[in-house]
Structures are given as structure tokens and as C-alpha cells.
Scaffold this motif. Structure first.
Motif: not given
Length: 328
Positions: A205, A271-272, A274-276, A281, A284-285, A287-288
């Protein structure tokens, strides 16, 4: 003299924009349509929703579904209505401003009806992640490093780089991003113990975010010169930081900042992350992909600008092409 005045005006505009954006975003945070799922009979759910005046977006659900949604960060709270006592489940790792707002609103609603509310934090920040802000600062560090590197390359190198120079800058930015991503992940994880257990994912990330910031800055510098660096500051500092979901998340931010946050690398990165770290995860797709789009967009704009701005022009005379240098 005219150039100096223009520079002063531009910097003043950025300064006032900084004040406007940060004070505007943070001076009056209030909950607005924060999603909360209520485990209760339909009439109770409807009565609760009617009494909250839009501060929370209330929907009914069975307990198993509601708990699963909370653990997947699809809702910001689960209210389980009991006979005399209600239980509120929150995931403060999502952001303490949102979970705190949900708790405050529902505590007042229960108190008005003579009921008590017990709060359980089922996804709390790690012990070293005070108030859940470590991820925000880590993302900020990655993005600042990316645009600072590219800005310095633009200021100290060719003002109108050719294609070869642009490719070299992007390659240098990628190498820098790999090192910066790893360094940030190690500092936040094993060194400080703020965000533990996800070094490889955070390394990836961090590499993506650092390179995205650098690529966009290379592109804007190539396209607009020094002005491009100012636009970068506008995007990543003035607009990106207050909307990123650090101290306040989009559930309590004014509409403008809540809307733009997820579309900028800062907000997408937070966002990504925190989700990870906290939600395995899940989700997370998106925001990535946002961060990746910025990186790809930066590469394309930088390369196309270098290619066409520095392409030789010519005129035909007697079957020959006479080359004329491009004005810079």
C-alpha cells in the motif's frame, strides 16, 4: 516584478485555501446519515428512525447479519434492543469520531425514553494506535514523501523534461516508493508497534500511495511547471488531508469533504489501510483502485506531455523537413 507579485498572490491563495479547507472541515463536525443497523421489531426500528432526524441512517436487521456487517465495515453500529437495556456494538477502529457520534446520539435517545445503553467495542484500535490515527499519519507520510521527491526533481532539473528524463524520474520515483513503503510499514509495525501484523500488505500500500503522489507531481510539473507543484499541494495537502478520514471521518464531515475524500489518494489510502489492518481487507479493492488510477493517470500525463511538448516541429521545403526547436 510581475512574476514576484504573481508568486506572492499564488502562495497567499494556497495559504488561505489551507485555512479555509481545514477550518471548514473541522470547525463543526456533526453526524449525518451514519449507517446503524437495529435488531428489533419493525415498529421499534421505524420509531427510532423517525426520532433521530437523519443523524443516523437506521435500518433493521437480524443480529447475525448486523454483526457480520459491522465486522466487514458495512455499518457503523449495531443496536440490539432489549427489554430494559439496549446494547450498542461499535467498531471504533473505523474511526473514533463516527463511533463516538453514534454512541452519543443513541445514549441521548435511550435516556429520553428512560432506558440504559451499554456499549461494546468489537473492533478497537490496536494498543499502539491511539485514537486510530496512526494509519492516517502513515498515509500522510507516504504521500508527502512522494510529492516532495517529485517536486524537488522538478525544481532542480529540467523545467520541460524530455521523454527520457521523464521516464528516468518516474523510475526513480518507483524505487523511492518501494523503499519508502517498506520503511513506513516497518516503522509503524515492528519498530513502534502501532500497526502490527501486516508489514507486507502495508508495504504494498505504501509503495502504491508514494508512487501515485510522485507520478501525479511529475505529471503536473511537466504540464504546468512550478504552478504544477502548487496544484499538487492543493490536491494532497489542502484538499486531501482534511478529507482523508483522520481526526474526523466522512460520517461527521461536511458534505464537500465527505464527498471528495474517497476519490483522492489520501482518503483512499486511509480507507484501504484501516480495512487491511482491522477488517481483514474486506472492501479494500475500491480504494486501492482509486490510488492505482491516480498512479496510472500520473504516468500517462507525464509521458504524453513529455512526448508531445518536446516533439520537433518542421516545415517542408523542396522535399526536405527543416526542423525547428520547440519554444519552451
Amino acid at each position: 516584478m510581475r512574476r514576484t507579485v504573481g508568486l506572492v498572490v499564488a502562495v497567499l491563495g494556497l495559504q488561505l485555501g489551507f485555512v479555509l479547507s481545514y477550518v471548514g472541515a473541522f470547525h463543526d463536525p456533526r453526524p449525518d446519515a451514519i449507517p446503524v443497523e437495529v435488531v428489533a421489531q419493525a415498529p421499534v426500528v421505524e420509531q427510532l428512525a423517525a426520532g433521530l432526524d437523519g443523524t443516523l441512517e437506521i435500518t433493521g436487521a437480524d443480529e447475525a447479519t448486523a454483526r457480520a456487517d459491522l465486522l466487514a465495515d458495512r455499518t457503523s453500529g449495531v443496536l440490539i434492543v432489549g427489554e430494559h437495556e439496549d446494547v450498542l456494538l461499535v467498531a471504533s477502529a473505523e474511526g473514533t469520531s463516527v463511533s463516538g457520534a453514534v454512541e452519543t446520539v443513541l445514549t441521548r435517545a435511550d435516556a429520553a425514553q428512560g432506558r440504559t445503553l451499554r456499549v461494546e467495542d468489537v473492533v478497537a484500535p490496536q494498543a499502539g494506535d491511539a485514537r486510530g490515527l496512526s494509519g492516517f499519519y502513515l498515509v500522510t507520510g507516504w504521500i508527502v514523501g512522494g510529492y516532495l521527491l517529485a517536486a524537488l526533481l522538478g525544481l532542480t532539473g529540467e523545467k520541460r523534461p524530455d521523454l527520457r528524463t521523464t521516464v528516468r524520474r518516474l523510475g526513480l520515483a518507483l524505487g523511492f516508493a518501494v523503499l519508502g513503503g517498506l520503511g513506513g510499514a516497518l516503522i509503524a509495525g515492528p519498530v513502534l508497534g502501532a500497526l502490527t501484523g501486516h508489514v507486507l500488505a502495508l508495504w504494498g500500500l505504501g509503495t502504491l500511495l508514494t508512487f501515485a503522489a510522485a507520478a501525479v507531481t511529475v505529471a503536473l510539473s511537466a504540464l504546468l511547471g512550478v504552478v504544477g507543484i502548487g496544484v499538487t499541494i492543493l490536491l494532497f495537502v489542502i484538499l486531501g488531508n482534511p478529507s482523508a478520514g483522520g481526526a474526523y471521518q466522512d460520517g461527521v464531515l461536511p458534505a464537500f469533504w465527505a464527498t471528495i475524500g474517497g476519490w483522492l489518494p489520501n482518503g483512499a489510502g486511509v480507507d484501504a489501510l484501516r480495512r487491511i489492518v482491522y477488517f481483514d481487507g474486506v472492501g479494500s479493492t475500491a480504494p486501492l483502485l482509486v490510488a492505482g488510477a491516480w498512479a496510472v493517470g500520473g504516468i500517462l500525463v507525464a509521458l504524453l506531455t513529455a512526448r508531445f511538448r518536446n516533439a520537433p516541429h518542421g516545415r517542408h521545403e523542396a522535399g526536405h523537413v527543416l526542423r525547428e526547436p520547440v519554444a519552451v
